[in-house]
Design an enzyme around this catalytic site. Sequence first.
Site, PDB file in Angstrom:
ATOM      1  CB  THR A  23      -0.983  -0.039   1.200  1.00 55.99           C
ATOM      2  OG1 THR A  23      -1.933   1.017   1.056  1.00 55.99           O
ATOM      3  CG2 THR A  23      -0.277   0.099   2.534  1.00 55.99           C
ATOM      4  CG  ASN A  24      -0.496   4.619  -1.305  1.00 53.00           C
ATOM      5  OD1 ASN A  24      -1.177   5.353  -0.602  1.00 53.00           O
ATOM      6  ND2 ASN A  24      -1.001   3.961  -2.346  1.00 53.00           N
ATOM      7  NE  ARG A  25       4.452   8.228   4.785  1.00 54.29           N
ATOM      8  CZ  ARG A  25       5.020   9.411   4.902  1.00 54.29           C
ATOM      9  NH1 ARG A  25       5.840   9.827   3.974  1.00 54.29           N
ATOM     10  NH2 ARG A  25       4.779  10.175   5.946  1.00 54.29           N
TER      11      ARG A  25
END
Length: 421
Positions: free
Chosen positions: A221-223
């Site tokens: 995933t990402n932030r």
Amino acid sequence: MDMLPERINLLEGKHIILGVTGSIAAYKVVALASRLTQAGAQVDVIMTDAAQKFVTPLTFESVTGRPVFTRIWDSQGYSGMPNHIAHVGLGEGADLFIIAPASAHTLAKMAAGMGNDLLTLTTLAADCPILVAPAMDGTMFSHPATQANLETLRQRGVIVIDPDEGRFASGLYGKGRLPDTTTLMGHMRLVLGRSGRLSKAKVVITAGGTREALDPVRFITNRSTGKQGHALAQAAIDAGASVILITTSEQPIPVGVTAVPVQTAQEMLQAVMEHIDDTDVFIASAAVSDFRPAAIAEQKIKKASLPEGPFSIEMDRNPDILLKIKAYRQETAIPRVVVGFAAESENLVENAKAKLHAKGVDLIVANDITETDSGFGADNNRVVIFDGGGGEQRVELATKTRIAEVIIKRISRILSRKKAQ
Ligand code: CTP
């Protein structure tokens, strides 16, 4: 630096009457009065005698900076009017009247059309929308008398805010708890915004970082947290739109929004395509992963199955949702307005402008993800909005609420221009 004042455009200058009745939840609406005041509203509080057993008028006076109204015949005047017509003065000038918490007794009086205290008298004189937030023990709330009174009020156009389930001060569990401040404000915003610039418009928003599974326990995933996307959904509601929020985020869903929870880019694309056909505005605020593991392991990948040294995971490309919408729009001219985001760590202006054209959007909202006081996860943001005509609008550090309002305002201008063509 997360505490910029929470001004809310929609509430700025609005005259709101908060009626407080005798329920233990009365202390909770001190926070509501405070948040509404901070947001820019003028809040006049009316308290019943029973309410004053739980909280004093001074508490509300302190947070609203205004006198609190308690009795029909007391010595307070309203805007220089004689005291005995305070109820008319209060009721007539208001944009919205919310009774929170609303006790079973006050609801019964309202249903019967009684006016033997300033609060119920003012409900009779008010010509603005009236909301009630019942709060009482579960047995009192489910009592047929209370339910019949609520039904009567609904039929008269009063908006009833459904109470929450949970534990009461009595120790019992049931339905009848006052919803939290943000939810109460959400109901108020839904009503106040309904004739706004985007009324009758359908807005679809994507939000949050997608999650691409590797195995049953792991994902890539990402932030992104979805805060900006959810703030956009709220700002669209404030402008009167009907809103579909396709989101991976755990952030609260604004009142009035239809949420479609998704996890992966493919699920997000599918949900977008299912809702796009009569959409006026599409906002792609999600941080969509451009790639995903080529295969999802059915069982947890065990350490022992991995090589000792470095190893690689095979990836596949994900669909680009904005490009799909670009193609769809070329065929159908729907949606009329499309807005993209650009999260950049270098060459913000060039990259954002390139994305504006490549993705075929009307606006691109760029933010520099290397800033520590804004962007991913923060409550604040700092963006530059580029448009197809070469325009560039810089929005300095502001709450995500404020940034969302600026974007929605730009969108509504483009939409009305396109509708006029
Ligand atoms: N976007 C999308 N589908 C993708 C990737 C991005 O719809 N698979 C949308 C995002 O929601 C955003 C815009 O495209 O509105 C730009 O996203 P960004 O991640 O900044 O750019 P990318 O297209 O991934 O390009 P790059 O990798 O070159 O930064």
